[in-house]
Design a protein around this motif. Structure first.
Motif, PDB file in Angstrom:
ATOM      1  N   GLU A  87       9.279  -3.961  -6.905  1.00 46.06           N
ATOM      2  CA  GLU A  87      10.166  -5.032  -6.444  1.00 46.06           C
ATOM      3  C   GLU A  87      11.591  -4.832  -6.946  1.00 46.06           C
ATOM      4  OE1 GLU A  87       8.933  -9.046  -7.185  1.00 46.06           O
ATOM      5  OE2 GLU A  87      10.544  -9.824  -5.904  1.00 46.06           O
ATOM      6  N   ALA A  90      13.679  -8.235  -9.021  1.00 41.90           N
ATOM      7  CA  ALA A  90      12.463  -9.042  -9.139  1.00 41.90           C
ATOM      8  C   ALA A  90      12.732 -10.438  -9.706  1.00 41.90           C
ATOM      9  CB  ALA A  90      11.453  -8.316 -10.020  1.00 41.90           C
ATOM     10  N   ALA A  93      10.143 -13.359 -10.307  1.00 43.70           N
ATOM     11  CA  ALA A  93       9.015 -12.887  -9.485  1.00 43.70           C
ATOM     12  C   ALA A  93       8.000 -13.976  -9.143  1.00 43.70           C
ATOM     13  CB  ALA A  93       8.324 -11.702 -10.178  1.00 43.70           C
ATOM     14  N   LYS A  95       7.565 -15.825  -6.242  1.00 46.48           N
ATOM     15  CA  LYS A  95       6.921 -15.665  -4.925  1.00 46.48           C
ATOM     16  C   LYS A  95       6.044 -14.424  -4.874  1.00 46.48           C
ATOM     17  CE  LYS A  95      10.915 -15.988  -3.315  1.00 46.48           C
ATOM     18  NZ  LYS A  95      12.145 -15.796  -2.549  1.00 46.48           N
ATOM     19  N   THR A  96       6.442 -13.397  -5.639  1.00 50.73           N
ATOM     20  CA  THR A  96       5.701 -12.131  -5.605  1.00 50.73           C
ATOM     21  C   THR A  96       4.256 -12.315  -6.030  1.00 50.73           C
ATOM     22  OG1 THR A  96       7.773 -11.225  -6.357  1.00 50.73           O
ATOM     23  CG2 THR A  96       5.922  -9.708  -6.267  1.00 50.73           C
ATOM     24  N   TYR A 112       2.342  -2.718 -10.490  1.00 55.50           N
ATOM     25  CA  TYR A 112       3.521  -3.450 -10.012  1.00 55.50           C
ATOM     26  C   TYR A 112       4.716  -3.099 -10.890  1.00 55.50           C
ATOM     27  CZ  TYR A 112       6.672  -7.499  -9.509  1.00 55.50           C
ATOM     28  OH  TYR A 112       7.773  -8.303  -9.339  1.00 55.50           O
ATOM     29  N   ALA A 114       8.497  -3.895 -11.636  1.00 58.89           N
ATOM     30  CA  ALA A 114       9.531  -4.911 -11.390  1.00 58.89           C
ATOM     31  C   ALA A 114      10.861  -4.389 -11.914  1.00 58.89           C
ATOM     32  CB  ALA A 114       9.161  -6.209 -12.098  1.00 58.89           C
ATOM     33  N   LEU A 162       9.408  -4.060  -2.301  1.00 60.22           N
ATOM     34  CA  LEU A 162       9.716  -5.423  -1.879  1.00 60.22           C
ATOM     35  C   LEU A 162      11.185  -5.703  -2.114  1.00 60.22           C
ATOM     36  CD1 LEU A 162       6.906  -7.399  -3.761  1.00 60.22           C
ATOM     37  CD2 LEU A 162       6.763  -6.254  -1.569  1.00 60.22           C
TER      38      LEU A 162
END
Ligand code: AVI
Length: 326
Positions: A87, A90, A93, A95-96, A112, A114, A162
């Motif tokens: 992301e 981020a 984060a 919503k992630t 993940y 970030a 993202l």
């Protein structure tokens, strides 16, 4: 040996990132300031408050799309492989988490990465995600945009980058393409980009989202002047400027400005600058571009991706776009 500042006789403060931007922007015609100046500690708090305002539909609408279609997004992105998520910007984060939950449902565990400029936001995000979503292996990187994308080795797997929250809308279209090209350069063909972008809609809805009843966006905009007062010793009187949000139809963007209510002079001692304002003159502080399905597809395609899928809400106010690196 002369330093650059003595050769050009620019004050030292004009060579710090904030000083240089304020010097450039307030000496220009028309006057501008770059929106990254909003995000000092207070500005970041005010932005978090904006995301919860009733008028600021962007955050809750994107969240609703992730809630409803998170599993579909993950299926479409993964191409039957294991997906790793990265992301950009981020932040906290929040919503992630919805997409990470969908990833854990789909594949059991997920890596993940970030990336954000704020170390404190990243630390908070990491702690919360690890506590709330078992199965997520969080790696965080303090840095700008694309730093660290290559760090996730991906043999036989898919990466999905993202870039959500409509942050792409704060770039000029040419710069937006450049940012996405940088992302593309670090991906392999078949890897994915998930982009959240606000849509063109009725003017009154757009203007209200950037000029709310409670005045939080006005405080966010004016905080840029407080920051210049504090960091560069300026004497902006906040009561002599007002927040303006306008829809620029030709450019398809909301513009934020700070408008001088009277003719006035402001001094910025650290920059050895005296700035003159006419009545009604503005400092242009932000553009927030709004897209149609085809305008966002054109940006994504010019950056080296093929548009793959799109999800929206019942009013078609916000778009979540899945694109594939070609
Ligand atoms: C961060 N960015 C997507 C926000 C936007 O909507 O353009 C910044 C913002 N400016 C005023 N309100 C929110």
């Amino acid at each position: 040996m002369h330093s650059l500042s003595s050769i050009y006789s620019l004050p030292e403060a004009a060579q710090t990132p904030v000083g240089a931007e304020v010097y450039r922007g307030l000496s220009a015609h028309p006057k501008t300031l770059s929106p990254w100046l909003f995000y000092d500690e207070k500005g970041s708090e005010l932005f978090e408050a904006i995301t919860e305002l009733p008028e600021y539909y962007l955050t809750r609408t994107e969240r609703a799309i992730f809630t409803e279609y998170g599993d579909e997004v993950l299926d479409a992105a993964a191409d039957n492989r294991t997906l790793k998520m990265i992301e950009l910007g981020a932040g906290t984060a929040t919503k992630t988490g919805l997409l990470l939950q969908a990833a854990v449902r789909r594949q059991g565990t997920v890596d993940y990465l970030a990336i954000d400029v704020s170390e404190t936001a990243l630390a908070a995000a990491q702690q919360r995600i690890e506590a709330e979503i078992p199965g997520v292996n969080v790696i965080s990187r303090v840095g700008d945009y694309t730093d660290g994308i290559e760090e996730i080795p991906c043999v036989g797997q898919r990466r999905m980058v993202l870039y959500i929250g409509s942050s792409i809308g704060n770039f000029e279209p040419g710069d937006a393409i450049q940012v996405l090209r940088e992302v593309r350069r670090r991906l392999a063909p078949g890897d994915k980009l998930l982009l959240g972008a606000d849509r063109v809609k009725e003017r009154s809805v757009l203007v209200r989202a950037y000029d709310d009843e409670a005045g939080v966006t006005a405080a966010f905009n004016k905080n840029i002047l407080t920051r210049i007062n504090r960091e560069l010793g300026a004497n902006f009187n906040l009561r002599l400027f007002r927040h303006r949000a306008r829809w620029n139809h030709e450019q398809s963007r909301i513009e934020m400005h700070l408008e001088s209510l009277i003719p006035q002079h402001v001094s910025i001692p650290a920059l050895e600058l005296e700035i003159k304002f006419g009545r009604g003159e503005t400092i242009h502080t932000e553009n927030s571009y709004k897209f149609t399905a085809s305008s966002i597809a054109s940006i994504v395609e010019r950056a080296g991706f093929a548009m793959t899928r799109c999800w929206t809400d019942e009013h078609e106010w916000f778009g979540v776009y899945l694109a594939t690196a070609v």
